[in-house]
Scaffold this active site. Structure first.
Site, PDB file in Angstrom:
ATOM      1  N   ASP A 132       0.839  -1.193   0.000  1.00 51.31           N
ATOM      2  CA  ASP A 132       0.000   0.000   0.000  1.00 51.31           C
ATOM      3  C   ASP A 132       0.879   1.249   0.000  1.00 51.31           C
ATOM      4  O   ASP A 132       1.931   1.271   0.649  1.00 51.31           O
ATOM      5  CB  ASP A 132      -0.858  -0.031   1.279  1.00 51.31           C
ATOM      6  CG  ASP A 132      -1.966   0.998   1.298  1.00 51.31           C
ATOM      7  OD1 ASP A 132      -2.799   0.978   0.380  1.00 51.31           O
ATOM      8  OD2 ASP A 132      -1.997   1.824   2.239  1.00 51.31           O
ATOM      9  N   GLU A 173       1.824   0.085  -4.790  1.00 54.43           N
ATOM     10  CA  GLU A 173       0.775   1.024  -5.188  1.00 54.43           C
ATOM     11  C   GLU A 173       1.295   2.446  -5.059  1.00 54.43           C
ATOM     12  O   GLU A 173       1.577   2.908  -3.953  1.00 54.43           O
ATOM     13  CB  GLU A 173      -0.465   0.856  -4.301  1.00 54.43           C
ATOM     14  CG  GLU A 173      -1.551   1.837  -4.653  1.00 54.43           C
ATOM     15  CD  GLU A 173      -2.311   2.373  -3.460  1.00 54.43           C
ATOM     16  OE1 GLU A 173      -3.481   2.726  -3.610  1.00 54.43           O
ATOM     17  OE2 GLU A 173      -1.720   2.463  -2.356  1.00 54.43           O
TER      18      GLU A 173
HETATM   19  C1  GLO Z   1      -5.175   3.228  -1.460  1.00 55.77           C
HETATM   20  C2  GLO Z   1      -5.530   2.216  -0.476  1.00 55.77           C
HETATM   21  C3  GLO Z   1      -6.660   2.742   0.350  1.00 55.77           C
HETATM   22  C4  GLO Z   1      -6.321   3.051   1.769  1.00 55.77           C
HETATM   23  C5  GLO Z   1      -5.171   3.983   1.929  1.00 55.77           C
HETATM   24  C6  GLO Z   1      -4.729   4.079   3.345  1.00 55.77           C
HETATM   25  O1  GLO Z   1      -4.457   4.067  -1.489  1.00 55.77           O
HETATM   26  O2  GLO Z   1      -5.777   1.124  -1.251  1.00 55.77           O
HETATM   27  O3  GLO Z   1      -7.792   1.914   0.318  1.00 55.77           O
HETATM   28  O4  GLO Z   1      -7.414   3.677   2.335  1.00 55.77           O
HETATM   29  O5  GLO Z   1      -4.096   3.607   1.168  1.00 55.77           O
HETATM   30  O6  GLO Z   1      -4.078   2.909   3.715  1.00 55.77           O
END
Ligand code: GLO
Length: 531
Positions: free
Chosen positions: A199, A264
Site C-alpha cells: 500500500d 501502489e
Molecule cells: C489506497 C488504499 C486505500 C487506503 C489507503 C490508506 O491508497 O488502497 O484503500 O485507504 O491507502 O491505507
C-alpha cells in the site's frame, strides 16, 4: 528465480465483500477458500487479498493493529494457512496487502509511542512540536480531509498521519522501524505467501525538516472537493529515501524463491514516472497506480500512458487495472462510451487483457458490475462520508460479490455490511456460467487467450497510427505477433489497417472487407500478422 509474474493476471479480492461463511454479514477467509475454484476456473494466476490483519477497521483494514495476526472477523491464522494451501493446490498464487506506511492508533507501538518523548518507541512515529501559536508544525494535509497533524495531549506534540487521525504514519527514518517491518515480511513469506501488494509505496518517508508542501501546482483554479488535491506533495511523501527501502524489501523477497511484489503509487502528478522508478532493477517487481481510474476513454489516453511508461522505464514493469476498491467501477465511469453495459464490459476485458505489463482485475468486473447507488446513511467509508456528495465511490464499488439469485446474492446468510441492490443483483455468477455470450465467459475466454499467447503476456507493444475513435497496437514480433484493434466508441466505424493478417482470438466483433476493417459499436478484433 522464475519470472512467472511478468504478464500474469491478478484478481483482487476485497475480503469483507467476497463470501461470508460465518453469517455475520462480513466476508471471511473460509468463504474465500470455498470460492477459490471459481477463481482457478476463471484462469487468473494470482489472488490479491486486501488487508486481513487485525484492525479496528476505521479504514476497513488499512489501519493495522497487529501485523502478524488475522482479524477475528476474517478468521484465524489456521484459516489463512488453509487458504494458501488450497490456492497452491489449485495452481493459484496469493499476495496480501501490506500497509506499512502507517498503522492503526490502536497498535501497541503507537500506544507506547504516545506515552512520552523518551520511551523506547518514542521515535517510531512522526512527532513534532507545535508552532509558537500552537498550530501544527506545517501545512501538510490528510488525504481523507483536514490537517495531517493531530494533537496528542499527553505528549504535548502533534503526530503526522497522511490518512485518518487513527492511522499514524511510521517514522521510516528510524532504522528500528525498517528492521521490524522486514521481520513482518519474513513472517508471512515463511508461511508460504507468494508476495505482497504494498500500500502507498510513495508515502513511507517524510521530509525530516518538515518543510511545507507547495500550493503552486494546481490543476484547476477553483477549489477541489478535497483540498489535498490543491497541494503539490513535495515533502509529505515522494521522498528519495523511499527507493532505498524498496531495495531492502526486494532483498528480503529475493531470499525466497519465486516471490513477487506490487507497489501502489498513490500520486496524481508523476505516477507513471514513479512506477518506472520504483520498478527499476533491484527494486519492486511491479507497480500499480490510479492512472487508468479516471473518466478518459480515448485512444490517445491509453496510448499516452503505455508509451510514457515504456519510454521512461524500458526495464520497469507496470501492472494495469481499470477499477479497484478505491474508485468508481469503470463500467460506471465510462458508461457514455458503451453501446450497452455488456458491450462495454466485453470491450474493456479485451482491451485491458491485451495491454503490455501485468493485469489486475477487480472482483465483480468479470460479471459486468457497475457501482451500487447508496444513500448517505448506507455509507461506511470515512473518505466517502467526509467528501459526500463528491463521487468518491469507495463504498459503491465495495458492495458484495453476487454469486446467485438467493437473498443478498448468496454472499451471506446474515445481513450484509453493504447492501446488494438491483441492477447488480441480477448479474450473478450462477446466471452467467456456461453462457458463451455472458460477460463472465468472455472474460474467461480472454484470460485464456492472453495465457496462450506469449505475445500478449510478454511481447513489446507498438502503436499503429489510426484516427479516433480507433486504438490499434501490435504486440510481439514475427509469426507470434498479434495486432489488436479497438473501436472505443458506441458508433460503428470502418478503418483501413493494412497488413492485418488473419482474424484470431475468441472475441471478435468486427469484419474485414479487403483492407477495410468494419468495427461495430465497441467492436474489436485480434489479427495474426502475416509474416
Ligand atoms: C489506497 C488504499 C486505500 C487506503 C489507503 C490508506 O491508497 O488502497 O484503500 O485507504 O491507502 O491505507
Amino acid at each position: 528465480m522464475s519470472e512467472w509474474w511478468r504478464g500474469a493476471v491478478t484478481y483482487q479480492v476485497y475480503p469483507r465483500s467476497f463470501q461470508d461463511d460465518s453469517g455475520d454479514g462480513v466476508g471471511d477467509l473460509r468463504g474465500i477458500t470455498r470460492r477459490l475454484p471459481y477463481l482457478a476456473d476463471l484462469g487468473v494466476d494470482v489472488v490479491w487479498l486486501s488487508p486481513v490483519f487485525a484492525s479496528p477497521m476505521a479504514d476497513m483494514g488499512y489501519d493495522v493493529s497487529d501485523y502478524r495476526d488475522i482479524d477475528p472477523v476474517f478468521g484465524t491464522l489456521a484459516d489463512f494457512d488453509a487458504l494458501i494451501a488450497r490456492a497452491h493446490d489449485l495452481g493459484l498464487k496469493v499476495i496480501v496487502d501490506q500497509v506499512m506506511s502507517h498503522s492503526s492508533d490502536q497498535h501497541p507501538a503507537f500506544q507506547e509511542s504516545r506515552q512520552s518523548c523518551d520511551n523506547p518507541k518514542a521515535d517510531w512515529y512522526v512527532w513534532a512540536d507545535p508552532r509558537p501559536d500552537g498550530s501544527p508544525p506545517n501545512n501538510w494535509l490528510s488525504v481523507f480531509g483536514g490537517p495531517a497533524w493531530t494533537w496528542d495531549a499527553r505528549r504535548r506534540q502533534y503526530y503526522f498521519h497522511n490518512f485518518l487521525a487513527s492511522q499514524p504514519d511510521f517514522n521510516f527514518h528510524n532504522p528500528n522501524v525498517v528492521a521490524w517491518h522486514e521481520e513482518t515480511l519474513r513472517f508471512w513469506l515463511d508461511r508460504g505467501l507468494d508476495g505482497f501488494r504494498f500500500d502507498t509505496v510513495n508515502y513511507f518517508y517524510h521530509d525530516r525538516l518538515l518543510r511545507d508542501d507547495a500550493a503552486d501546482y494546481r490543476v484547476k483554479p477553483e477549489p477541489e472537493a478535497n483540498p489535498y488535491n490543491m497541494q503539490y506533495h513535495l515533502f509529505s511523501k515522494n521522498q528519495p529515501e523511499n527507493l532505498g527501502w524498496l531495495e531492502r524489501i526486494r532483498r528480503v523477497l529475493d531470499t525466497y524463491p519465486d516471490r513477487t511484489s506490487v507497489g501502489e503509487v498513490g500520486e496524481t502528478h508523476h505516477a507513471i514516472a514513479m512506477m518506472g522508478d520504483y520498478t527499476a532493477p533491484g527494486r519492486l517487481h511491479q507497480c500499480y497506480s490510479f492512472e487508468m481510474f479516471g473518466d478518459d476513454y480515448s485512444p490517445a489516453f491509453f496510448r499516452g500512458k503505455i508509451e510514457e511508461f515504456f519510454t521512461g522505464a524500458p526495464k520497469g514493469w507496470p501492472m494495469w487495472a481499470f477499477s479497484n476498491h478505491d474508485v468508481r467501477r469503470h463500467l460506471t465511469r465510462w458508461a457514455d462510451y458503451g453501446a450497452s453495459p455488456a458491450a462495454l464490459a466485453n470491450q474493456t476485458a479485451a482491451l485491458l487483457l491485451s495491454f503490455p505489463g501485468s493485469i489486475c482485475l477487480w472482483q465483480g468486473e468479470e460479471l459486468g458490475q457497475t457501482d451500487t447507488e447508496l444513500s448517505f446513511d448506507e455509507l461506511t467509508d470515512p473518505q466517502g462520508i467526509a467528501f459526500w456528495p463528491a463521487p468518491v465511490g469507495r463504498d459503491n464499488t465495495r458492495t458484495p460479490m453476487v454469486w446467485d439469485g438467493a437473498a443478498h446474492g448468496g454472499f451471506t446468510a446474515g445481513t450484509p455490511w453493504l447492501p446488494v441492490k438491483a441492477p447488480q443483483a441480477a448479474r450473478h455468477v450462477a446466471g452467467q456460467i456456461g453462457r458463451p455470450d455472458s460477460v463472465l465467459e468472455r472474460y474467461r475466454a480472454m484470460i485464456a487467450f492472453r495465457k496462450a499467447n506469449a505475445a500478449l503476456r510478454l511481447g513489446g507493444c507498438q502503436f499503429l497510427e489510426t484516427a479516433d475513435p480507433v486504438l490499434a497496437f501490435r504486440r510481439g514480433t514475427g509469426a507470434d505477433a498479434l495486432t489488436c484493434v479497438f473501436n472505443l466508441s458506441a458508433q460503428p466505424v470502418a478503418v483501413d489497417v493494412p497488413g492485418l493478417g488473419d482474424q484470431c482470438g475468441p472475441l471478435q466483433t468486427c469484419a474485414l472487407q479487403g483492407e477495410v476493417l468494419c468495427l461495430g459499436p465497441n467492436g474489436f478484433g485480434f489479427f495474426r500478422a502475416k509474416t
